[in-house]
Scaffold this motif. Structure first.
Motif, short mmCIF file in Angstrom:
data_model
loop_
_atom_site.label_atom_id
_atom_site.label_comp_id
_atom_site.label_asym_id
_atom_site.label_seq_id
_atom_site.Cartn_x
_atom_site.Cartn_y
_atom_site.Cartn_z
N LYS A 109 -4.28 -23.50 -117.28
CA LYS A 109 -2.95 -22.88 -117.14
C LYS A 109 -2.62 -22.52 -115.69
N ILE A 110 -3.58 -22.66 -114.82
CA ILE A 110 -3.37 -22.32 -113.41
C ILE A 110 -2.22 -23.11 -112.78
N PRO A 111 -2.08 -24.40 -113.04
CA PRO A 111 -0.92 -25.11 -112.46
C PRO A 111 0.43 -24.52 -112.88
N PHE A 112 0.53 -24.07 -114.13
CA PHE A 112 1.79 -23.47 -114.59
C PHE A 112 2.07 -22.15 -113.88
N PHE A 113 1.01 -21.35 -113.68
CA PHE A 113 1.19 -20.09 -112.94
C PHE A 113 1.58 -20.36 -111.50
N LEU A 114 0.99 -21.36 -110.89
CA LEU A 114 1.34 -21.70 -109.50
C LEU A 114 2.79 -22.18 -109.40
N ILE A 115 3.22 -23.01 -110.33
CA ILE A 115 4.61 -23.48 -110.33
C ILE A 115 5.56 -22.30 -110.51
N SER A 116 5.24 -21.41 -111.45
CA SER A 116 6.07 -20.22 -111.67
C SER A 116 6.12 -19.34 -110.43
N PHE A 117 4.98 -19.17 -109.78
CA PHE A 117 4.92 -18.34 -108.58
C PHE A 117 5.81 -18.91 -107.47
#
Length: 186
Positions: free
Chosen positions: A2-10
């Motif tokens: 899920k890290i890529p999704f958090f990075l995109i959101s950030f």
């Protein structure tokens, strides 16, 4: 995973802040703290007493050059509230949990870093944070009903009636809001 999704959101959040930040000149971080303290109290008030709800809560006249006294006096009230929660947390971690849940989930919409839109507050921003306040209220009812008043049937009956009245009030308020949102014009 899920890290890529958090990075995109950030990164999308940062870009949104920078885009809207450039459009709202004159807003300082000190004003942001006053706005945040006011909004915390505003959202608690609207959650507990949902009267005079609106789709748009306009910015005060003359803002950001002139910050209303109500916003300034909200900061000491928030500080007192935090101190009160700190002292109560010695007796119940549930109040601490509910309060932190409310504050942490509300932080992104408190406009400490102002992202100026047409409204200073939006009712929908409290959907998830309200879980924390409602948790505290539910635990309070549970504590009174099962622990403090377990031998007094009349007090338990009174608490049950109070809970039914509260549920009916909020149900009626929700039903009335449906008429306002029935189409684009209303």
């Amino acid at each position: 995973e899920k890290i890529p999704f958090f990075l995109i959101s950030f990164f999308l959040s940062l870009s949104c802040i920078f885009i809207y930040r450039s459009e709202s000149a004159g807003h300082s971080y000190v004003n942001g703290i006053f706005i945040a303290s006011y909004l915390i109290l505003f959202y608690i008030y609207k959650l507990l007493l949902p009267l005079n709800l609106s789709a748009i809560y306009p910015y005060p006249e003359g803002f950001p050059e002139k910050v209303p006294l109500l916003y300034i006096f909200s900061l000491p009230l928030i500080i007192v509230l935090i101190i009160l929660i700190f002292f109560i947390s010695r007796y119940s971690r549930k109040i601490t949990f509910g309060s932190l849940f409310f504050f942490i989930t509300l932080i992104p919409v408190l406009q400490i870093i102002q992202v100026r839109g047409p409204s200073i507050a939006y009712d929908r921003f409290t959907y998830i944070p309200s879980i924390g306040i409602n948790y505290i209220i539910a635990e309070g009812f549970n504590y009174l009903y099962y622990r403090k008043m377990k031998y007094s049937m009349s007090v338990r009956l009174g608490l049950s009636v109070l809970l039914i009245v509260i549920i009916m009030f909020f149900s009626f308020q929700s039903w009335q809001r449906c008429y306002i949102w029935k189409d684009s014009i209303t």
